[in-house]
Design a protein around this motif. Structure first.
Motif, short mmCIF file in Angstrom:
data_model
loop_
_atom_site.label_atom_id
_atom_site.label_comp_id
_atom_site.label_asym_id
_atom_site.label_seq_id
_atom_site.Cartn_x
_atom_site.Cartn_y
_atom_site.Cartn_z
N ARG A 1 3.88 2.87 -7.93
CA ARG A 1 4.00 4.29 -8.36
C ARG A 1 5.03 5.00 -7.74
NH1 ARG A 1 -0.90 6.16 -6.83
NH2 ARG A 1 -1.91 4.11 -6.69
N CYS B 1 7.50 -4.57 -14.55
CA CYS B 1 6.16 -4.48 -13.62
C CYS B 1 5.65 -5.90 -13.38
CB CYS B 1 5.22 -3.78 -14.53
SG CYS B 1 5.53 -2.18 -14.69
N ARG C 1 0.76 -1.14 0.08
CA ARG C 1 0.02 0.07 0.14
C ARG C 1 0.97 1.15 -0.05
NH1 ARG C 1 -3.61 -1.80 3.82
NH2 ARG C 1 -5.12 -2.90 2.34
N ASP D 1 2.01 -2.15 -10.81
CA ASP D 1 2.34 -0.90 -11.41
C ASP D 1 2.61 -0.26 -10.15
OD1 ASP D 1 0.91 1.96 -12.65
OD2 ASP D 1 2.70 1.57 -12.17
N GLY E 1 2.21 2.32 -3.38
CA GLY E 1 1.37 2.86 -4.25
C GLY E 1 0.59 1.91 -5.11
N LEU E 2 0.57 0.56 -4.81
CA LEU E 2 -0.12 -0.39 -5.62
C LEU E 2 -1.68 -0.20 -5.43
CD1 LEU E 2 0.44 -2.79 -7.52
CD2 LEU E 2 0.05 -4.35 -5.42
N ASP E 3 -2.23 -0.27 -6.47
CA ASP E 3 -3.74 -0.26 -6.37
C ASP E 3 -4.43 -1.21 -5.76
OD1 ASP E 3 -3.13 -1.79 -9.14
OD2 ASP E 3 -5.25 -2.28 -8.60
N GLU E 4 -5.54 -0.93 -4.85
CA GLU E 4 -6.04 -1.84 -4.15
C GLU E 4 -6.61 -3.23 -4.56
OE1 GLU E 4 -5.73 -0.83 -1.15
OE2 GLU E 4 -6.76 -2.35 -0.03
N PRO E 5 -7.13 -3.16 -5.65
CA PRO E 5 -7.33 -4.72 -6.26
C PRO E 5 -6.38 -5.54 -6.47
CG PRO E 5 -8.91 -2.82 -7.32
CD PRO E 5 -7.80 -2.39 -6.52
N ARG E 6 -5.43 -5.10 -6.95
CA ARG E 6 -4.25 -5.88 -7.20
C ARG E 6 -3.41 -6.35 -5.92
NH1 ARG E 6 -2.49 -8.93 -10.06
NH2 ARG E 6 -1.06 -9.09 -11.64
N LEU E 7 -3.54 -5.33 -4.88
CA LEU E 7 -2.91 -5.62 -3.52
C LEU E 7 -3.59 -6.71 -3.01
CD1 LEU E 7 -1.78 -2.85 -1.06
CD2 LEU E 7 -3.26 -4.65 -0.38
N CYS E 8 -5.13 -6.51 -3.01
CA CYS E 8 -5.92 -7.68 -2.39
C CYS E 8 -5.54 -9.07 -3.01
CB CYS E 8 -7.35 -7.48 -2.58
SG CYS E 8 -7.94 -5.89 -1.50
#
Lengths: 134, 153
Positions: free
Chosen positions: B145, B71, B24, B143, B27-34
């Motif tokens: 950031r 990536c 988190r 990705d 900067g990873l997006d939440e859906p991918r992180l989940c």
């Protein structure tokens, strides 16, 4: 420039202190003969027995419908999914069973595993309730 | 990421939470992180549950490698347990097969970890031998950031 250096101990120690996301809180609410079991927090191999126990305690009270609401669940592991499937099967026939979940942590993995239809997955509690009076 | 952590359920929860926090912050997006955190959790849960089932709780090593150019994030979970030789639940990949088992069959309610990992990761390799098991999961289109220098080893 951030202050992480290659000599730092790595993320683990500092991040664990900040991320105490391991709890599960379960509450139960009856409306007529419909019971809504709401879960908040984490449903993993450690905490899913709590949900299992709550469901096991509710079924003998003869609800006409049981809704497990995962709206406030931030993490759902396969252990938690197993409890849902098991409950759905135990409810089979006599108790209408629904699950409320929406989002990348809950409805997505349930859907990926093909469980959504089986457990009666709906994105909101209202949507789930609406299917009960059919 | 961490070496020789205790291979039990609560350590798995701590590792998972720490990893989620790190992703988190990166900067990873939440859906991918989940997806990634869940897959890691399943690998760790399998270690906790099966790797050392025949003896005292052992250790698990977790590694994460981020290839910023491609990536991709590669997560490796390795144990030295012998509990899974011939015991690993490949899991009834399809729910229809699972339902054919009787309701009290032990595999009925469990064993979804591997199918989940397969569904969540872009590549999954499970290498089991007499001296332990290594799970390697690769996630593409990660990705990140923000620059994160310390991945740990």
């Amino acid at each position: 420039m951030n202050h992480h250096s290659s000599a730092a101990p790595g993320f683990l120690e500092s991040d664990i202190a900040a991320a105490a996301h391991t709890d599960c809180v379960i509450s139960e609410q009856w409306t007529g003969r419909t019971v809504v079991i709401s879960v908040a927090g984490v449903l993993d191999m450690l905490t899913s027995p709590q949900l299992e126990a709550s469901i096991a305690a509710s079924l003998p009270k003869n609800p006409s419908a049981m809704i497990v609401d995962l709206t406030d669940v931030g993490f759902l592991a396969s252990a938690g999914m197993g409890v849902l499937v098991d409950a759905c099967e135990r409810a089979d026939g006599s108790v209408k069973f629904r699950v409320v979940a929406d989002g990348p942590a809950t409805s997505r993995p349930l859907t990926l595993l093909g469980l959504a239809d089986m457990i009666g997955l709906h994105p909101t509690l209202d949507a789930a309730r609406a299917t009960l009076s059919a | 990421m961490c070496n020789a952590a205790a291979a039990d359920a609560s350590t798995a929860a701590s590792i998972r939470a720490g990893f989620a926090h790190w992703l988190r912050r990166a900067g990873l997006d939440e859906p991918r992180l989940c997806d990634i955190v869940l897959a890691l959790n399943e690998a760790l849960s399998n270690v906790a549950e099966f790797a050392y089932a025949d003896g005292p709780t052992g250790r698990v090593d977790v590694q994460a490698a981020l290839d910023r150019d491609r990536c991709t994030l590669t997560v490796t979970v390795a144990d030295r347990g012998q509990g899974r030789e011939g015991q690993w639940r490949e899991g009834q990949g399809r729910e229809e097969q699972r339902r054919e088992l009787g309701p009290s069959h032990p595999q009925r309610r469990r064993g979804r970890g591997i199918p989940l990992m397969r569904a969540l990761a872009d590549a999954l390799v499970i290498d089991t031998s007499a001296v332990g098991t290594t799970v390697v999961m690769r996630f593409d289109t990660v990705d990140v950031r923000r620059r994160v220098v310390a991945l740990g080893t």
